[in-house]
Every structure is written in C-alpha cells, then in structure tokens.
Design a protein around this motif. Structure first.
Motif, PDB file in Angstrom:
ATOM      1  N   ALA A  58       1.083  -0.782   0.124  1.00  0.00           N
ATOM      2  CA  ALA A  58       0.278  -0.348   0.437  1.00  0.00           C
ATOM      3  C   ALA A  58       0.908   1.505   0.253  1.00  0.00           C
ATOM      4  CB  ALA A  58      -1.085   0.342   0.916  1.00  0.00           C
ATOM      5  N   SER A  59       0.218   2.268  -0.506  1.00  0.00           N
ATOM      6  CA  SER A  59       1.260   3.248  -1.145  1.00  0.00           C
ATOM      7  C   SER A  59       0.980   4.444   0.543  1.00  0.00           C
ATOM      8  CB  SER A  59       0.826   4.444  -1.877  1.00  0.00           C
ATOM      9  OG  SER A  59       1.270   5.237  -1.547  1.00  0.00           O
ATOM     10  N   VAL A  60       2.033   4.786   1.179  1.00  0.00           N
ATOM     11  CA  VAL A  60       2.373   5.034   2.621  1.00  0.00           C
ATOM     12  C   VAL A  60       2.518   6.628   2.145  1.00  0.00           C
ATOM     13  CG1 VAL A  60       2.926   4.840   4.706  1.00  0.00           C
ATOM     14  CG2 VAL A  60       2.609   2.990   3.848  1.00  0.00           C
ATOM     15  N   ILE A  61       1.793   7.542   2.698  1.00  0.00           N
ATOM     16  CA  ILE A  61       2.753   9.122   2.362  1.00  0.00           C
ATOM     17  C   ILE A  61       3.844   8.974   3.799  1.00  0.00           C
ATOM     18  CG2 ILE A  61       2.430  11.861   2.526  1.00  0.00           C
ATOM     19  CD1 ILE A  61       0.604   9.946   0.807  1.00  0.00           C
ATOM     20  N   GLY A 117       4.999   9.478  -1.585  1.00  0.00           N
ATOM     21  CA  GLY A 117       4.404   8.348  -1.206  1.00  0.00           C
ATOM     22  C   GLY A 117       5.162   6.991  -1.763  1.00  0.00           C
ATOM     23  N   ILE A 153      -7.373  -0.365   5.584  1.00  0.00           N
ATOM     24  CA  ILE A 153      -7.013   0.171   4.588  1.00  0.00           C
ATOM     25  C   ILE A 153      -7.904   0.738   4.327  1.00  0.00           C
ATOM     26  CG2 ILE A 153      -5.903   0.138   2.212  1.00  0.00           C
ATOM     27  CD1 ILE A 153      -4.551  -3.213   2.671  1.00  0.00           C
ATOM     28  N   ALA A 154      -7.573   2.050   4.485  1.00  0.00           N
ATOM     29  CA  ALA A 154      -8.389   3.167   3.409  1.00  0.00           C
ATOM     30  C   ALA A 154      -8.669   3.224   2.291  1.00  0.00           C
ATOM     31  CB  ALA A 154      -8.671   3.989   4.370  1.00  0.00           C
ATOM     32  N   THR A 205      -6.728   4.585  -0.927  1.00  0.00           N
ATOM     33  CA  THR A 205      -5.154   3.722  -1.030  1.00  0.00           C
ATOM     34  C   THR A 205      -4.551   3.612  -2.709  1.00  0.00           C
ATOM     35  OG1 THR A 205      -5.137   3.900   1.118  1.00  0.00           O
ATOM     36  CG2 THR A 205      -3.613   3.401   0.443  1.00  0.00           C
ATOM     37  N   PRO A 206      -3.788   3.583  -2.849  1.00  0.00           N
ATOM     38  CA  PRO A 206      -3.222   3.341  -3.919  1.00  0.00           C
ATOM     39  C   PRO A 206      -2.638   1.651  -3.418  1.00  0.00           C
ATOM     40  CG  PRO A 206      -2.547   5.610  -4.065  1.00  0.00           C
ATOM     41  CD  PRO A 206      -3.463   5.561  -2.408  1.00  0.00           C
ATOM     42  N   VAL A 207      -3.117   0.835  -3.664  1.00  0.00           N
ATOM     43  CA  VAL A 207      -2.011  -0.952  -4.029  1.00  0.00           C
ATOM     44  C   VAL A 207      -1.709  -1.410  -5.101  1.00  0.00           C
ATOM     45  CG1 VAL A 207      -4.032  -1.058  -0.853  1.00  0.00           C
ATOM     46  CG2 VAL A 207      -5.375  -1.891  -3.316  1.00  0.00           C
ATOM     47  N   GLN A 228      -6.832   1.685  -6.755  1.00  0.00           N
ATOM     48  CA  GLN A 228      -7.507   2.202  -5.804  1.00  0.00           C
ATOM     49  C   GLN A 228      -8.507   1.237  -4.734  1.00  0.00           C
ATOM     50  OE1 GLN A 228      -8.475   6.528  -6.456  1.00  0.00           O
ATOM     51  NE2 GLN A 228      -6.182   6.601  -6.397  1.00  0.00           N
TER      52      GLN A 228
END
Length: 106
Positions: free
Chosen positions: A10-13, A30, A72-73, A76-78, A91
């Motif tokens: 998952a993309s984390v900022i 990200g 996972i919200a 969120t890009p995964v 997403q």
C-alpha cells in the motif's frame, strides 16, 4: 497450494506537503510498503461492489487477506506483487473485515 501466495503493498505518505522558500507547497511523497500477504481474484464477470456511500461500482480485483491484516482506507493506492512482478494495482474501493478473513476491492 498456499492460501495467500502474494504480497499486498500500500502507498504510505512518506512526508506531508511542505512549503518551499517561495511559499509553494511541494507534493506529498508516497512510497509502497508491504502491508500483508494476500491472494487476488480477477473480476471476469463484471460484478459490482456496494461502496460505503451505498452506490455500486464494477471492480477489477477482489483481494483476500488474512484476518490479522490492518484496515486499509478507501482511496489508498495498492499493488499485489509476486516477487518483483506487479499482478494487480489500483485504488481501494472498499475494505471488509469478516469472521475468517478480510477482503478489499480494487
């Protein structure tokens, strides 16, 4: 056959948007980090998923995860990866925690 043969990233900022010396904000950066093991199921039939706002949308993949994975919200890009190969990406449309496993739709 393994129940969860792939990895979910998952993309984390990595950093918040910050102003430069001119007052212009830089974009948030990200990075993808591993969240859980998973398996992906392609939506060949054009099935829809009901979103939190009660609308429906056709999804590309349903991803099944173990019960222990973090939530996972939506938005969120995964990516689903098999080693270095990306099998699926998009997403998150919806996340659901069931009795035996978790599911998310991309």
């Amino acid at each position: 056959m393994r129940r969860y043969p792939y990895d979910l990233y998952a993309s984390v900022i990595a950093s918040d948007a910050t102003p430069d010396s001119n007052g212009n904000y830089t974009a948030q950066i990200g990075t993808f980090s591993k969240v859980s093991v998973c398996r992906d199921l392609v939506n060949d039939a054009g099935t829809t998923v009901r979103l939190d706002d009660q609308t429906t949308q056709v999804y590309d993949y349903k991803i099944v995860l173990p019960k222990s994975c973090p939530e996972i919200a939506a938005g969120t890009p995964v990516e689903v990866r098999d080693g270095s190969q990306v099998r699926a990406k998009g997403q998150v449309l919806r996340f659901y925690r069931g009795q035996l496993s978790c599911q998310l739709w991309v």
